[in-house]
Design an enzyme around this catalytic site. Structure first.
Site, PDB file in Angstrom:
ATOM      1  N   LYS A 175       0.861  -1.173   0.000  1.00 57.70           N
ATOM      2  CA  LYS A 175       0.000   0.000   0.000  1.00 57.70           C
ATOM      3  C   LYS A 175       0.897   1.222   0.000  1.00 57.70           C
ATOM      4  O   LYS A 175       1.990   1.232   0.576  1.00 57.70           O
ATOM      5  CB  LYS A 175      -0.951   0.014   1.198  1.00 57.70           C
ATOM      6  CG  LYS A 175      -0.333   0.181   2.568  1.00 57.70           C
ATOM      7  CD  LYS A 175       0.002   1.595   3.002  1.00 57.70           C
ATOM      8  CE  LYS A 175      -1.181   2.519   2.820  1.00 57.70           C
ATOM      9  NZ  LYS A 175      -0.768   3.930   3.233  1.00 57.70           N
ATOM     10  N   THR A 225       2.895   7.050   2.847  1.00 52.97           N
ATOM     11  CA  THR A 225       3.287   5.941   3.796  1.00 52.97           C
ATOM     12  C   THR A 225       3.106   4.610   3.095  1.00 52.97           C
ATOM     13  O   THR A 225       2.092   4.455   2.505  1.00 52.97           O
ATOM     14  CB  THR A 225       2.283   6.135   4.917  1.00 52.97           C
ATOM     15  OG1 THR A 225       2.841   7.136   5.657  1.00 52.97           O
ATOM     16  CG2 THR A 225       1.935   4.920   5.635  1.00 52.97           C
ATOM     17  N   GLU A 241      -1.203  10.061  -5.033  1.00 51.86           N
ATOM     18  CA  GLU A 241      -2.375  10.831  -4.642  1.00 51.86           C
ATOM     19  C   GLU A 241      -2.680  11.958  -5.633  1.00 51.86           C
ATOM     20  O   GLU A 241      -1.904  12.894  -5.788  1.00 51.86           O
ATOM     21  CB  GLU A 241      -2.175  11.412  -3.242  1.00 51.86           C
ATOM     22  CG  GLU A 241      -2.242  10.365  -2.149  1.00 51.86           C
ATOM     23  CD  GLU A 241      -1.994  10.909  -0.757  1.00 51.86           C
ATOM     24  OE1 GLU A 241      -2.333  10.210   0.200  1.00 51.86           O
ATOM     25  OE2 GLU A 241      -1.435  12.032  -0.636  1.00 51.86           O
TER      26      GLU A 241
END
Length: 391
Positions: free
Chosen positions: A172, A183, A263
């Site tokens: 992830k 992260t 993102e």
């Protein structure tokens, strides 16, 4: 199938009520059923490393791991002794469920920094995950979903060696990604018969050439963890070079998937520096360019602004990367828009419509060392995601 692709592993992903997103799967459990329990790991170098990182470093040190429990919805970072006690309690609970010792259970967390986890939910979730353990493709998929935070999709890999042994993995990561262990949480499994020492050597090299060469936003996480586990269930001892190669391929695939899901990103940017005096020099130059927020914003606007590329390149000290700025060339998507340190072809000739943007920098030092770094552009959506982030 993710982590259940290799024989000897079972997994589960459940909704434990840790995440602020109601009903989201937020706790994963991966169990190595043996006969081996060899393990290797690499972790963030952030000095504020989270409690689960502190715990798992100790667990991996002896080269043995029987299970990994991972949660999204909270990082358990900067939580002091109470946070560390939570990691210990989590490992103890899993150990009791699988009949192992706590120091054979690694713990991973991801999410908001500075808050303790809802421990009762974590421990209840561990029990639910244990009851749901399976070696199926669905179980592996559930686990890969449970570790996601701002990720828009699970990221997995499946590879098979020439003699039939397998590697599977999940990762992830979407934001807070920088080169010092891009992260992110990652679990890679193999059913090959390999030693912990061989695995650690292979993983260290693989991570250096993959996770350590991606940069979404220049931010190093407190929780980065990459674990490689071997069950030996295939009974096959692989060729050492082939094993190293497939571990490297697995890490390369997973790290590339992180960039593809950065993102809010609208472009994946590959920066390749050639003609350097050493690989370290090329890497330093690539990282300097990848770290430029000005460039990332320009690419978001479909502007191949080569001035932002060379200005970032110029921040690398000459003792780190010697080169003559008057000999540097820059190509963007195959168009040479910077020639000998000055303007080349008009940048309007560059096609910026593809998702991938290729920036090729030649330092022309007379040497042939090179390195590649991947990054993303920065968009308005990135700001919205991180302004509203609650894990």
């Amino acid at each position: 199938m993710s982590v259940t692709f290799a024989q000897g592993f079972s997994a589960a992903g459940v909704a434990a009520g840790i995440s602020s997103v109601e009903g989201k799967k937020d706790l994963a459990l991966v169990v190595n059923n043996g006969p081996l329990d060899a393990a290797a790991g690499v972790f963030t170098s952030n000095r504020f490393c989270a409690a689960p990182v502190q715990w798992s470093r100790k667990v991996v040190a002896d080269g043995h791991v029987k299970a990994v429990i991972l949660n999204s919805g909270g990082a358990n970072a900067c939580t002091g002794e109470a946070g560390y006690a939570q990691s210990v309690a989590t490992a103890e609970t899993v150990a009791g469920l699988i009949g192992a010792e706590p120091n054979d259970v690694a713990v991973c967390s991801t999410g908001l920094i500075g808050e303790l986890l809802p421990l009762d939910n974590v421990l209840a979730g561990a029990k639910s995950a244990h009851e749901a353990l399976a070696a199926t493709a669905e179980a592996g998929t559930d686990a890969s979903h449970a570790i996601m935070t701002t990720d828009t999709k699970p990221k997995t890999v499946e590879l098979t060696g020439s003699t039939g042994w397998k590697i599977g993995g999940m990762v992830k990561g979407s934001g807070m990604i920088a080169p010092q262990l891009a992260t992110m949480l990652c679990v890679i499994t193999t059913d090959a018969v390999v030693s912990a020492g061989q695995m650690q050597a292979a993983l260290a090299v693989a991570a250096e050439h993959s996770f350590n060469r991606i940069d979404v936003d220049g931010c190093m996480s407190t929780n980065d963890t990459v674990l490689l586990l071997a069950s030996g269930a295939s009974g096959i001892e692989p060729d050492k070079d082939e094993f190293n190669k497939l571990v490297r391929e697995a890490c390369a695939s997973l790290s590339r998937q992180i960039i593809g899901d950065g993102e809010g990103a609208s472009h994946d940017i590959r920066i390749t520096v050639t003609g350097a005096t050493s690989e370290d020099a090329a890497l330093a130059c690539g990282r300097a360019v990848a770290a430029s927020n000005l460039l990332k914003c320009a690419i978001s606007g479909n502007d191949p602004n080569w001035g932002r590329i060379v200005s970032s390149l110029g921040t690398v000290p000459p003792e780190v990367a010697p080169y003559d700025s008057n000999k540097v060339t820059v190509d963007v998507n195959g168009v040479r828009i910077c020639e000998n340190g000055g303007a080349g072809r008009d940048r309007s000739e560059v096609d910026m419509t593809p998702r991938e943007v290729h920036i090729d920098i030649d330092l022309n030092t007379g040497s042939d060392a090179e390195a590649t770094v991947w990054t993303d552009d920065l968009t308005h959506e990135y700001v919205h995601i991180n302004a509203d982030y609650e894990s």
